[in-house]
Motif scaffolding. Structure first.
Motif, short mmCIF file in Angstrom:
data_model
loop_
_atom_site.label_atom_id
_atom_site.label_comp_id
_atom_site.label_asym_id
_atom_site.label_seq_id
_atom_site.Cartn_x
_atom_site.Cartn_y
_atom_site.Cartn_z
N GLY A 64 0.84 -1.19 0.00
CA GLY A 64 0.00 0.00 0.00
C GLY A 64 0.87 1.24 0.00
N ASN A 65 0.26 2.36 0.30
CA ASN A 65 1.01 3.61 0.29
C ASN A 65 2.17 3.57 1.29
N PRO A 66 3.35 4.00 0.88
CA PRO A 66 4.47 4.09 1.83
C PRO A 66 4.21 5.20 2.84
N VAL A 67 4.96 5.15 3.93
CA VAL A 67 4.76 6.09 5.03
C VAL A 67 5.98 7.01 5.13
N LEU A 68 5.70 8.30 5.24
CA LEU A 68 6.76 9.27 5.49
C LEU A 68 6.68 9.65 6.96
N ARG A 69 7.67 9.20 7.73
CA ARG A 69 7.62 9.38 9.19
C ARG A 69 8.62 10.44 9.64
N TYR A 70 8.13 11.44 10.35
CA TYR A 70 9.00 12.40 11.02
C TYR A 70 9.32 11.82 12.39
N LEU A 71 10.54 11.31 12.54
CA LEU A 71 10.90 10.67 13.81
C LEU A 71 11.09 11.72 14.90
N ASP A 72 11.67 12.84 14.55
CA ASP A 72 11.88 13.96 15.46
C ASP A 72 12.17 15.17 14.59
N PRO A 73 12.39 16.32 15.19
CA PRO A 73 12.64 17.50 14.36
C PRO A 73 13.90 17.43 13.50
N PHE A 74 14.69 16.36 13.68
CA PHE A 74 15.96 16.30 12.96
C PHE A 74 16.11 15.09 12.04
N SER A 75 15.17 14.19 12.01
CA SER A 75 15.33 13.01 11.17
C SER A 75 13.99 12.54 10.63
N VAL A 76 14.06 12.05 9.39
CA VAL A 76 12.87 11.58 8.67
C VAL A 76 13.23 10.25 8.03
N GLU A 77 12.24 9.36 7.92
CA GLU A 77 12.46 8.12 7.20
C GLU A 77 11.22 7.74 6.42
N ILE A 78 11.42 6.91 5.41
CA ILE A 78 10.31 6.37 4.62
C ILE A 78 10.14 4.92 5.00
N GLY A 79 8.90 4.54 5.29
CA GLY A 79 8.60 3.15 5.57
C GLY A 79 7.94 2.52 4.36
N LEU A 80 8.50 1.44 3.87
CA LEU A 80 7.98 0.73 2.69
C LEU A 80 7.87 -0.73 3.07
N GLY A 81 6.73 -1.10 3.68
CA GLY A 81 6.61 -2.44 4.23
C GLY A 81 7.62 -2.61 5.35
N LYS A 82 8.47 -3.63 5.24
CA LYS A 82 9.51 -3.86 6.24
C LYS A 82 10.78 -3.06 5.94
N LEU A 83 10.80 -2.40 4.82
CA LEU A 83 11.98 -1.64 4.44
C LEU A 83 11.87 -0.20 4.96
N THR A 84 13.00 0.35 5.35
CA THR A 84 13.05 1.75 5.78
C THR A 84 14.11 2.48 4.98
N ILE A 85 13.85 3.76 4.74
CA ILE A 85 14.75 4.56 3.92
C ILE A 85 15.03 5.86 4.69
N PRO A 86 16.26 6.07 5.16
CA PRO A 86 16.59 7.31 5.87
C PRO A 86 16.80 8.45 4.88
N ILE A 87 16.12 9.57 5.10
CA ILE A 87 16.31 10.74 4.24
C ILE A 87 16.50 11.96 5.11
N GLY A 88 16.97 13.04 4.50
CA GLY A 88 17.15 14.28 5.23
C GLY A 88 15.87 15.07 5.31
N LEU A 89 15.90 16.11 6.13
CA LEU A 89 14.71 16.96 6.25
C LEU A 89 14.40 17.70 4.96
N ASP A 90 15.36 17.74 4.05
CA ASP A 90 15.11 18.37 2.76
C ASP A 90 14.53 17.39 1.75
N GLY A 91 14.24 16.17 2.21
CA GLY A 91 13.64 15.18 1.31
C GLY A 91 14.64 14.46 0.43
N ASN A 92 15.94 14.61 0.70
CA ASN A 92 16.98 14.03 -0.16
C ASN A 92 17.55 12.74 0.42
#
Length: 734
Positions: free
Chosen positions: A253-281
């Motif tokens: 289904g739709n992946p999840v964009l999670r703001y873990l805290d004011p300094f880190s973001v990750e994408i959840g894709l099923g069991k996979l996670t993708i660490p990205i910056g706050l700028d979306g990169n």
């Protein structure tokens, strides 16, 4: 007035504070780009990596354009390509291509020309009311029938073609509870804000399984190091093509964009996670240069020349790689990198969960390294200077570079190359300059003054260890040299004072230069005489050889000087040199008010006696047996006599130093006669000795020792020596 003293610690901390501020605040875009460019070498050094076998690129390459025709192809051809990939059972088909304009018949083009004053929005409504091209319907049918096609689109800041609410696959956005409103607003603002969408035709969007944007934004230096993983469009957060492709491939289904805290973001894709910056990169972990992933020509797919095993179950990304279209990027590993392959690299990174991570704590860690380096180098360079200081600085630099490269390869951690390295280089340089300018200033002044009286080597040691100079000394082997000018008193009586001083200073200066050239220490001037020593203040294994070479060079230098002196009308100087090697005491001699670094002992006195012996044998350089033994084969000598000098009971075997070993052939014939004559003399065969010494004169016309021995033999023939004579001559004069 109060002045803050700039100590090494303060200087190092000043450098650290400057670099830390620049690191935390990104004060210079140029330095940040330099840091990024240096970081590229981490990928280059790591080399090519294995890639996921699930990913295949179907390329509209030069061969495909030659076979099918100029790009863009008709929608019917693209539809047939989708059909072929579907028939080959590709798991998902992602298009790094946008089909934004309807296929227009000729009359529609003419109509647009006539209605050129219409704006784009009005023209779009006109087109919607007209018939749809059959070719567009063919492609739309193929996309819908495939059930696995992901279409690409892109965001534009200058305008688009999509309706107010185009089809956009988006994330489910999750933010932590209780987040402050200002932080929430800041997080929203950090993601890229784009104004318009250049999307596919509505009929194509309707049949697509998913859509994703394929914007790639290079860094200011033109290098593509990052992939945009999230874009803000109105109140939605859109997916990139890579995530949309993986969503279909993994049947999620739709992946999840999670703001873990004011300094880190990750994408959840099923069991996979993708660490990205706050700028979306996402920092792309490039696997290698272009074509690291398998490329299949689109024309081969269209013509059925590709086996099903090459495509079945694969993630297929369709893109243009033909040079004429120039969808090429500059990456750290390749200056002409196919744009479509950036998506392949991102998909590979996600599938293998192998990312390059720039942690939120990295700047603080790097600042800690900068401060630690400043403190370390301050402490170490206080004791280690010169070569050792440079070794410490290089070791610190190597330790950081190797350690950070290991973290990069083993853990995917991306740490700054420039700022910690600059901290090491600048701190080392600043401390070294500080030491030179301030701490060594007084030593340089002292050394300059000392070099007027001492050899450079001694001046350096005295200036470095002035506090250690004390009464007392050290006993070890030295070679001492004494020299004086024959008949100097008579010469002095015949010269004006000015000429005498000028000639004597020129002589003493030249001889001192020779002594320094052979690493000797000038002990003192004694009128026209010179006393020099070797093996002090620093021990020298070859001190006897150096002293003998210096003596021969003094003679050669004086001969050269005499040519110029004769032109000035100055008198001729003839010098006599004595050399002796043995244990002597070297140290500070004198009183607490005045010290003199010198050597003392019976062996020093013997050296002075040997210099005086030259008068008795009409020679220039006489050396003791101990000096000759230590010099070995480096010099050519002849034994002169066994002598009992005044003040010593034990006789000394003395030699004349003739030249260096390389000149041995010059003296060979003379030495044969000389040695035979000396043996006959000691055996009381006076006539044989005279004959041999005369042969010496025949070879060397002005040989003083041979003439003296001939005269001595004639005297002994008239008044033979006692039976216990032993060939020893006692000297009554000093």
């Amino acid at each position: 007035m109060f002045r803050l003293r700039l100590t090494p610690l303060r200087l190092a901390l000043l450098v650290a504070a400057l670099l830390s501020t620049m690191r935390l605040r990104s004060c210079s875009q140029y330095l940040d780009l330099l840091d990024a460019r240096l970081g590229d070498y981490r990928l280059i050094q790591r080399g090519r990596q294995l890639v996921s076998p699930e990913i295949v690129i179907v390329a509209v390459d030069d061969a495909s354009i030659d076979a099918v025709g100029r790009w863009p192809w008709s929608r019917a051809v693209v539809g047939r390509l989708v059909d072929r990939l579907t028939e080959a059972r590709a798991a998902v088909i992602g298009f790094d291509i946008v089909q934004s304009e309807p296929t227009a018949p000729q009359d529609l083009s003419l109509l647009r020309t006539k209605l050129k004053d219409l704006d784009d929005a009005t023209w779009a409504k006109v087109r919607e009311g007209m018939s749809v091209s059959p070719e567009d319907e063919i492609l739309a049918t193929s996309v819908k029938a495939s059930g696995r096609t992901v279409l690409g689109y892109f965001f534009s800041k200058t305008g688009g073609n999509a309706a107010a609410s185009p089809k956009i696959s988006q994330y489910v956005v999750k933010k932590p509870k209780g987040i402050a409103p200002e932080v929430d607003a800041n997080l929203d603002r950090l993601l890229h804000q784009e104004r318009a969408v250049v999307g596919n035709l509505p009929m194509l969007n309707a049949g697509a399984t998913a859509v994703g944007f394929f914007n790639i934004e290079p860094d200011p230096d033109g290098y593509c190091r990052h992939a945009l993983m999230a874009m803000r469009y109105g109140d939605r957060t859109a997916l990139p093509l890579s995530i949309a492709v993986l969503q279909v491939y993994l049947k999620l289904g739709n992946p999840v964009l999670r703001y873990l805290d004011p300094f880190s973001v990750e994408i959840g894709l099923g069991k996979l996670t993708i660490p990205i910056g706050l700028d979306g990169n996402l920092v792309i972990n490039y696997r290698g240069q272009g074509r690291t992933f398998p490329h299949i020509s689109a024309s081969d797919v269209l013509e059925g020349r590709v086996g099903a095993d090459q495509l079945a179950g694969k993630i297929v990304i369709v893109g243009v790689t033909a040079k004429a279209v120039y969808d090429l990027r500059v990456t750290p590993l390749d200056k002409q990198f196919p744009g479509v392959e950036t998506h392949a690299n991102v998909i590979d990174n996600v599938l293998r969960q192998d990312f390059l991570i720039r942690p939120a704590w990295a700047p603080q860690f790097e600042v800690g390294v900068i401060i630690a380096v400043a403190l370390l180098l301050t402490g170490v360079l206080h004791y280690a200077r010169g070569v050792w200081g440079a070794i410490v600085g290089l070791a610190a630099l190597a330790a950081y570079l190797i350690g950070s490269q290991w973290l990069f390869v083993a853990r995917g951690l991306v740490l700054s190359v420039f700022y910690p390295s600059a901290a090491i280089v600048l701190t080392y340089s600043a401390l070294t300059v500080h030491q030179y300018v301030t701490q060594d200033r007084e030593k340089r002044r002292q050394r300059k003054a000392l070099e007027l009286y001492l050899s450079p080597s001694l001046a350096a040691i005295v200036s470095e260890h002035a506090g250690e100079m004390r009464m007392g000394g050290e006993k070890r082997d030295h070679t001492v040299l004494f020299s004086d000018v024959r008949g100097f008193t008579t010469i002095a009586e015949q010269l004006d004072a000015d000429v005498l001083v000028e000639s004597l200073n020129a002589y003493l200066g030249a001889m001192t230069d020779v002594i320094f050239e052979y690493d000797g220490m000038l002990d003192k001037y004694i009128g026209d005489g010179i006393m020099a020593i070797w093996s002090s203040p620093l021990p020298q294994e070859d001190h006897a050889v150096l002293a003998c070479r210096a003596a021969l060079s003094m003679m050669a230098k004086l001969a050269t000087m005499q040519i110029e002196w004769s032109k000035k009308g100055w008198p001729e100087f003839v010098i006599r040199i004595g050399l002796h090697t043995g244990p002597m005491i070297f140290g500070n001699m004198g009183s607490s008010q005045h010290l003199s670094l010198t050597v003392v002992g019976d062996n020093v006195n013997l050296g002075a006696r040997l210099e005086g012996l030259n008068k008795a044998y009409d020679t220039n350089i006489i050396a003791s047996e101990s000096t000759v033994q230590q010099a070995g084969d480096a010099i050519v000598v002849r034994e002169l006599d066994m002598v009992r000098v005044k003040g010593r009971l034990q006789p000394v075997r003395v030699y004349e130093v003739l030249g260096l070993a390389e000149d041995a052939s010059r003296w060979a014939a003379m030495l044969v006669y000389w040695n035979s004559g000396l043996a006959a003399y000691r055996e009381r065969r006076w006539d044989d000795a005279i004959a041999e010494f005369q042969s010496v004169i025949n070879v060397r016309a002005f040989d003083g020792p041979a003439r003296i021995y001939i005269a001595r033999c004639k005297g002994l023939m008239e008044s033979p020596p006692p039976e216990d004579w032993g060939g020893v001559r006692t000297m009554e004069e000093k």
